[in-house]
Design an enzyme around this catalytic site. Structure first.
Site, PDB file in Angstrom:
ATOM      1  CB  SER A   1      -0.878   0.032   1.248  1.00  0.00           C
ATOM      2  OG  SER A   1      -0.043   0.270   2.368  1.00  0.00           O
ATOM      3  CE  LYS A   2      -3.048   6.278  -1.525  1.00  0.00           C
ATOM      4  NZ  LYS A   2      -3.992   5.986  -2.575  1.00  0.00           N
ATOM      5  NE  ARG A   3      -2.932   3.665   4.319  1.00  0.00           N
ATOM      6  CZ  ARG A   3      -3.691   4.357   3.476  1.00  0.00           C
ATOM      7  NH1 ARG A   3      -3.594   5.674   3.424  1.00  0.00           N
ATOM      8  NH2 ARG A   3      -4.532   3.755   2.679  1.00  0.00           N
TER       9      ARG A   3
END
Ligand code: GLU
Length: 484
Positions: free
Chosen positions: A261-263
């Site tokens: 995920s981009k997190r």
């Protein structure tokens, strides 16, 4: 299963079917790579289909960005919306009449039905299902409505969806090339919606109809679609079609094993292109996700993958998208280039006239010597500049307030589609309102996060040139630094 077992006579046809609803994702490239390699191995075709039936979220920009990123990686397709082909159109929004016709056919055969449930009815069914811990939430109340009653409601123009009649008992089984037989209890599967009330198909109907009409022999896609596959198998059955072979590739993972995920990792292909990862290194890295050559060599080319690819050899353990490893591999590829080739790569990256031509007008007014071009623009080219939390906190503001504001900016930027100066200005001004920060304070925080400096060329113009993917990464880094 041997690789081409279900369709030993016909040519292999595989596809990727991305939804153009966001930035081009590394997962799309991963699935594309294995599809392309499989097609090449079997002398078959690789098709690109755009699944844009979600009208509110699909955009032309996203579609164009997917094309560009896949082409950058050298993952070209034999048939697709832009190159055409014999079984088009290849964009689902242009095929709605086909889906409607197929839904009608299932209704006529008694395998699908119109469901008139209102939003309130559905809410109430969900609540009951929760209370009684039922496996499915829709209670099938419209499944056997008398035909006259259906006609009456239709004549009144009542909104409705079309649902599939899932078998009420038994199991649905299918073979997965990586996992062997998978079986799911039919009791756990809802009567799937096939057509939405807006007249657009759901993913499930469109996907099955298209895979059949496009002659797809092997569906090679991400693991997250396994729970949908029994519905697809039942749909193939309802239509009287032979299902394709299925292979579900493992999901890429962050270092902590959560779904990528981009997190935790940049996931946009644009980020890697901008950061100067070579396409062949990216392909090599993706090919190593769950797959290895017999001699376990780390560095290998697409041709090697094609030569040795056997879907059943892909492991399902959840390969980790490890950026340190990607950098290491990229370094190997860079060192192999001749100096002249390296220069060409640099020019093809951001040191060619295209990109320099976008940066130059932003600094021209501010330099006295050509060398100042270099000293005033490093952040256009690289993310690697020093950044201190203190520099990000405006005077008279607490660090935790700055943290909250930066997080809000991160979210706002994540949600942007167009990433041009005017939109950036609009979105960031709205953020002043949302965070209670003055424009002066908020824009300074963003400026420092994006450039590491307090004096730079105009902020929004610069952000447009730096590009969304890198701006997102930098804003996230700033938010992390500020985290109390
Ligand atoms: N549109 C789906 C996606 O975005 C396609 C899944 C499939 O390949 O069936 O991943």
């Amino acid at each position: 299963m041997t690789d081409a077992s279900t369709n030993p006579t016909g040519p292999v046809r595989v596809r990727i079917a991305p939804s153009p609803t966001g930035d081009p994702h590394v997962g799309t490239a991963y699935v594309a790579l294995f599809n392309l390699a499989f097609a090449r191995k079997h002398g078959g075709q690789f098709i690109l289909r755009i699944e844009d039936t979600d009208q509110t979220r699909s955009t032309g920009e996203s579609e164009a960005a997917i094309f560009e990123s896949l082409r950058w990686l050298g993952l070209g397709w034999d048939e697709g919306p832009d190159v055409g082909g014999p079984v088009g159109p290849y964009r689902q929004s242009e095929r709605t009449a086909i889906y409607r016709e197929h839904a009608e056919r299932l209704i006529a055969q008694g395998q699908a039905y119109r469901c008139f449930a209102t939003a309130e009815e559905l809410d109430q069914m969900r609540a009951t299902a929760r209370e009684q811990r039922l496996a499915t939430s829709y209670d099938r109340r419209y499944r056997d409505l008398p035909p006259a009653e259906v006609e009456r409601r239709l004549a009144e123009g009542q909104p409705h969806v079309v649902r599939m009649k899932m078998p009420l008992d038994g199991q649905t089984r299918f073979q997965d090339a990586l996992r062997g037989e998978i079986s799911i209890d039919n009791r756990e599967v809802d009567d799937q919606i096939l057509m939405k009330s807006d007249g657009f198909p759901t993913y499930h109907l469109a996907n099955v109809v298209d895979d059949h009409l496009m002659g797809i022999t092997h569906v090679i896609r991400a693991e997250e679609w396994i729970p949908s596959t029994p519905k697809h198998v039942q749909l193939y059955r309802a239509f009287g079609w032979e299902p394709p072979a299925f292979a579900h590739l493992p999901l890429l993972r962050n270092a902590d094993k959560s779904k990528i995920s981009k997190r935790k990792n940049p996931v946009s292909l644009e980020y890697y292109q901008r950061a100067g990862i070579l396409p062949e290194a990216m392909l090599n890295f993706l090919a190593r996700m769950g797959f290895s050559l017999a001699d376990e060599r780390e560095k290998f080319a697409l041709d090697d993958l094609v030569a040795e690819l056997d879907l059943s050899r892909i492991t399902t353990g959840g390969p980790v998208f490890d950026l340190a490893k990607l950098d290491w591999l990229n370094g190997l590829y860079l060192r192999e280039l001749t100096p002249q080739q390296l220069v060409e790569r640099l020019q093809g990256w951001l040191l060619g006239s295209d990109f320099l031509g976008r940066v130059a007008p932003l600094v021209q007014e501010r330099i006295q010597r050509l060398e100042h071009f270099v000293t005033s623009t490093p952040f256009f080219f690289s993310d690697e500049f020093p950044l201190e939390a203190e520099a990000l906190v405006p005077k008279k503001r607490e660090r935790k307030e700055a943290y909250a504001a930066m997080k809000s900016v991160v979210e706002a930027v994540d949600g942007m589609r167009a990433f041009d100066t005017a939109t950036l200005e609009q979105v960031l001004r709205a953020q002043c309102e949302a965070t209670g920060f003055s424009a002066r304070d908020l824009f300074m925080m963003v400026r420092v996060a994006i450039t590491g400096r307090t004096a730079t060329p105009p902020l929004f113009e610069s952000m447009e040139v730096i590009g969304k993917a890198r701006c997102q990464t930098r804003l996230r880094r700033a938010a992390e630094l500020l985290r109390p």
